[in-house]
Scaffold this motif. Structure first.
Motif, mmCIF file in Angstrom:
data_model
loop_
_atom_site.group_PDB
_atom_site.id
_atom_site.type_symbol
_atom_site.label_atom_id
_atom_site.label_comp_id
_atom_site.label_asym_id
_atom_site.label_seq_id
_atom_site.Cartn_x
_atom_site.Cartn_y
_atom_site.Cartn_z
ATOM 1 N N ASP A 159 0.828 -1.208 0.000
ATOM 2 C CA ASP A 159 0.000 0.000 0.000
ATOM 3 C C ASP A 159 0.862 1.258 0.000
ATOM 4 O O ASP A 159 0.597 2.216 -0.721
ATOM 5 C CB ASP A 159 -0.923 -0.019 1.214
ATOM 6 N N ALA A 160 1.946 1.233 0.794
ATOM 7 C CA ALA A 160 2.841 2.386 0.847
ATOM 8 C C ALA A 160 3.593 2.563 -0.467
ATOM 9 O O ALA A 160 3.812 3.692 -0.923
ATOM 10 C CB ALA A 160 3.830 2.220 1.999
ATOM 11 N N LEU A 161 3.974 1.456 -1.103
ATOM 12 C CA LEU A 161 4.703 1.536 -2.371
ATOM 13 C C LEU A 161 3.819 2.065 -3.494
ATOM 14 O O LEU A 161 4.259 2.836 -4.347
ATOM 15 C CB LEU A 161 5.251 0.160 -2.746
ATOM 16 N N HIS A 162 2.536 1.649 -3.501
ATOM 17 C CA HIS A 162 1.623 2.059 -4.566
ATOM 18 C C HIS A 162 0.875 3.357 -4.248
ATOM 19 O O HIS A 162 0.249 3.927 -5.145
ATOM 20 C CB HIS A 162 0.591 0.956 -4.826
ATOM 21 N N ARG A 163 0.915 3.756 -2.982
ATOM 22 C CA ARG A 163 0.129 4.924 -2.536
ATOM 23 C C ARG A 163 -1.340 4.742 -2.936
ATOM 24 O O ARG A 163 -1.984 5.648 -3.493
ATOM 25 C CB ARG A 163 0.687 6.212 -3.134
ATOM 26 N N SER A 164 -1.845 3.564 -2.651
ATOM 27 C CA SER A 164 -3.186 3.209 -3.124
ATOM 28 C C SER A 164 -4.298 3.568 -2.147
ATOM 29 O O SER A 164 -5.467 3.456 -2.481
ATOM 30 C CB SER A 164 -3.238 1.703 -3.420
ATOM 31 N N GLY A 165 -3.970 3.970 -0.923
ATOM 32 C CA GLY A 165 -4.992 4.381 0.028
ATOM 33 C C GLY A 165 -5.755 3.241 0.666
ATOM 34 O O GLY A 165 -6.878 3.435 1.136
ATOM 35 N N TYR A 166 -5.185 2.060 0.709
ATOM 36 C CA TYR A 166 -5.905 0.897 1.255
ATOM 37 C C TYR A 166 -5.907 0.910 2.779
ATOM 38 O O TYR A 166 -6.969 0.812 3.403
ATOM 39 C CB TYR A 166 -5.256 -0.373 0.723
#
Length: 480
Positions: free
Chosen positions: A328-335
Motif C-alpha cells: 500500500d505504501a509503495l503504490h500509494r493506493s490508500g488501502y
C-alpha cells in the motif's frame, strides 16, 4: 499499475504524528514477540484435517520428543537435540540494487536487496535457498539451512522470500506480493544475477534449489521455469515442508483467528500470552532470548489447543499485515494508509500496521490482489488466482521430473488431509514424510537435517568427502 480503488476496500486509520525514527526492526520486533509468546498445553491428536492420514518414514531412527504438531511448529527442536554443523558457514551478507528504482523515503533502508553468500574455496555445487513466508535471508531457519548445506560442501546463496518487505521494496516488479507466478519471476531474475556473481568468484560444478514452507513451493516453480528457459540447469530440487496450496493454508490461519474459533478477539489472545510472557521474563534468571529461554518458557505457559492455533494464525496474520502495509505504501493506493497521510521515516507506523493486521489473507486477496491483477488480465477469475498459487498447475512436472524431492511431516498443521494425499500421490517415493514435527518444527532435528543433506547428495555425491570443498571459506575473503 496500481491496485484498483474501491471505497469499500479503503481501511483508513487515524494518522499519527511524529514519534521518533522508525526502523525496520519495529515491525520485526512485533513478529518476534508473537513467536516468543507461543506456548501450549498437551494437545489431543484429534484434528479433523489429519484424520486418516498415514505416516511414513524412510527408516531413519527417529524420536522427535514433541508429539503435538502445534507445539512443534511454534517451539521447534529442544536445544539439546538440535543438529550441530561441523564447520561455520563463513558467510557474508551482500546487497544488490536496481539503479533508478523509485522507493518511498519510508523504505530508505530497503532500497537494496540483502542476501547471504557462503562459498567454498574450491569447486563445488551451488544451492539456492529460498525463505518461507515473510522471512529474510538471515532468519533463523535460513541461517541453519545455509550452515547445513555449506558444511556439506555446497556453495550457498540464501534469498529472502518475495513476501518479505526487503524483497518487495527492492526487487518486486509488481510490488504486490503473494501471487506466485509474479513472485517466482522476480526470484528467477534475481537468481540469475546471483549465479553470475558466484561464477565470477569460484567454480560452480552444478546447481540446485531448495526452500522451506512457501519457499519450497517457489523452488518447484523455479525448477519448472528453468526447464523452459535453461539458465540454471538445476539437477536437484528439494521442497522442505511445502504447502500444496498457499490459499488453503492461509484460509486455515484466518479460520483459526475468527472470533467464533477463539471465543474472543486476536487482541485478547495476544494480551493473554503477553501477560504470561512478561511474568515469566521477570522471574527468569536468563535474559537472553535464545532457544533455551524459549524452550523453558514453553514448559510454563498454559494455553488451550484453540488458543495455540490462534497464536500460529496471529503470527501469519502479522506477516500478511507487513505485506499489505508495504504494498500500500509503495503504490500509494490508500488501502490502509490514507492518500493524504503518506508517512515519512520519522512517523509512527503502528496505526497503519494495526489496520493492516485486522485484515485476513483472504480479504487481501479479494480487496487488493485480485483487483490489481484484473487490471492487466480482465478475464482472470478468483479461482484461477487461487489455483496459480498452488502446486496444481505443475502437477505433471512434479510427477515425472526425477530431480524433484520433498521432505515434510505427516502431522503438518498447514496441510489438509487432501493436501497431504495430493503430495503423496504426485511424488510417490520421492516424498519423505516423518511422523511428527509439525510445520518445520523438526527442521534442525538430527534425522531430519541428515535426510535433507542425503536427498541433495543423492544427485551430487558427497562434495565434502570428494575433497573439492574441504577448505571452506569465502573465495575472496569478504564482501564488496
Amino acid at each position: 499499475m496500481k491496485p484498483a480503488q474501491n471505497h469499500h476496500a479503503v481501511r483508513q486509520p487515524v494518522p499519527a504524528g511524529p514519534a521518533g525514527p522508525v526502523r525496520p526492526r519495529g515491525l520485526a520486533l512485533h513478529l518476534l514477540v508473537v513467536l516468543l509468546l507461543c506456548a501450549v498445553a498437551p494437545f489431543a491428536h484429534g484434528d479433523e484435517a489429519l484424520a486418516g492420514v498415514s505416516a511414513a518414514t524412510d527408516g531413519t531412527a527417529y524420536a522427535f520428543p514433541e508429539a503435538d504438531p502445534l507445539r512443534a511448529t511454534v517451539f521447534g527442536t529442544p536445544p539439546g537435540l538440535q543438529h550441530q554443523t561441523r564447520l561455520p558457514a563463513h558467510d557474508v551478507r551482500r546487497e544488490v540494487r536496481i539503479e533508478g528504482r523509485e522507493v518511498p523515503d519510508i523504505f530508505w533502508y530497503d532500497r537494496s536487496l540483502r542476501y547471504t553468500l557462503a562459498l567454498q574455496r574450491g569447486p563445488a555445487p551451488l544451492v539456492f535457498i529460498i525463505a518461507g513466508t515473510g522471512a529474510g535471508d538471515n532468519a533463523g531457519k535460513m541461517r541453519f539451512l545455509t550452515r547445513l548445506f555449506h558444511d556439506a560442501g555446497y556453495h550457498c546463496v540464501a534469498l529472502p522470500s518475495p513476501t518479505h518487505m526487503n524483497f518487495m521494496v527492492s526487487m518486486s516488479h509488481t510490488r504486490v506480493a503473494g501471487y506466485v507466478p509474479d513472485d517466482v519471476a522476480d526470484l528467477y531474475r534475481v537468481m540469475r544475477w546471483m549465479l553470475e556473481e558466484v561464477r565470477s568468484r569460484v567454480e560452480v560444478t552444478g546447481t540446485a534449489v531448495t526452500g522451506y514452507s512457501l519457499g519450497g513451493l517457489h523452488a518447484a516453480y523455479l525448477a519448472k521455469m528453468d526447464e523452459e528457459r535453461g539458465d540454471f540447469g538445476f539437477r536437484r530440487v528439494l521442497m522442505i515442508n511445502p504447502p500444496a496450496s498457499l490459499f488453503d493454508s492461509a484460509s486455515r490461519f484466518d479460520a483459526w483467528l475468527s472470533p467464533e474459533a477463539l471465543g474472543g478477539t486476536s487482541a485478547d489472545l495476544f494480551d493473554r500470552f503477553f501477560d504470561q510472557f512478561a511474568d515469566f521474563y521477570r522471574k527468569s534468571e536468563r535474559v537472553g532470548f535464545d532457544d533455551e529461554f524459549l524452550y523453558r518458557f514453553s514448559q510454563k505457559v498454559e494455553a488451550s489447543p484453540t488458543e495455540m492455533r490462534g497464536v500460529i494464525g496471529l503470527s501469519f496474520r502479522l506477516t500478511a499485515a507487513t505485506m499489505i502495509f508495504t504494498s500500500d505504501a509503495l503504490h500509494r493506493s490508500g488501502y490502509v494508509i490514507p492518500k493524504d497521510a503518506q508517512p515519512g521515516p520519522f512517523d509512527d507506523l503502528m496505526p497503519y500496521f494495526k489496520a493492516a493486521a485486522g485484515l485476513g489473507f483472504t480479504t487481501y486477496l479479494d480487496e487488493y490482489m485480485l483487483p490489481f491483477l484484473l487490471q492487466r488480465q480482465p478475464d482472470l477469475t478468483r479461482e484461477a488466482v487461487i489455483r496459480a498459487c498452488s502446486l496444481e498447475p505443475i502437477t505433471g512436472f512434479l510427477a515425472h521430473s526425477p530431480k524433484i524431492r520433498a521432505i515434510g511431516n505427516a502431522d503438518d498443521p498447514i496441510l489438509t488431509a487432501g493436501n497431504l494425499a495430493y503430495l503423496k500421490s504426485t511424488l510417490g517415493d520421492r516424498l519423505t514424510l516423518f511422523p511428527t514435527g509439525g510445520h518445520c518444527g523438526n527442521l534442525n532435528y538430527g534425522p531430519f537435517a541428515t535426510r535433507m543433506v542425503d536427498l541433495m547428495n543423492a544427485e551430487y555425491g558427497n562434495p565434502r568427502a570428494s575433497g573439492t570443498a574441504m577448505n571452506s571459506g569465502l573465495a575472496d575473503g569478504g564482501a564488496r
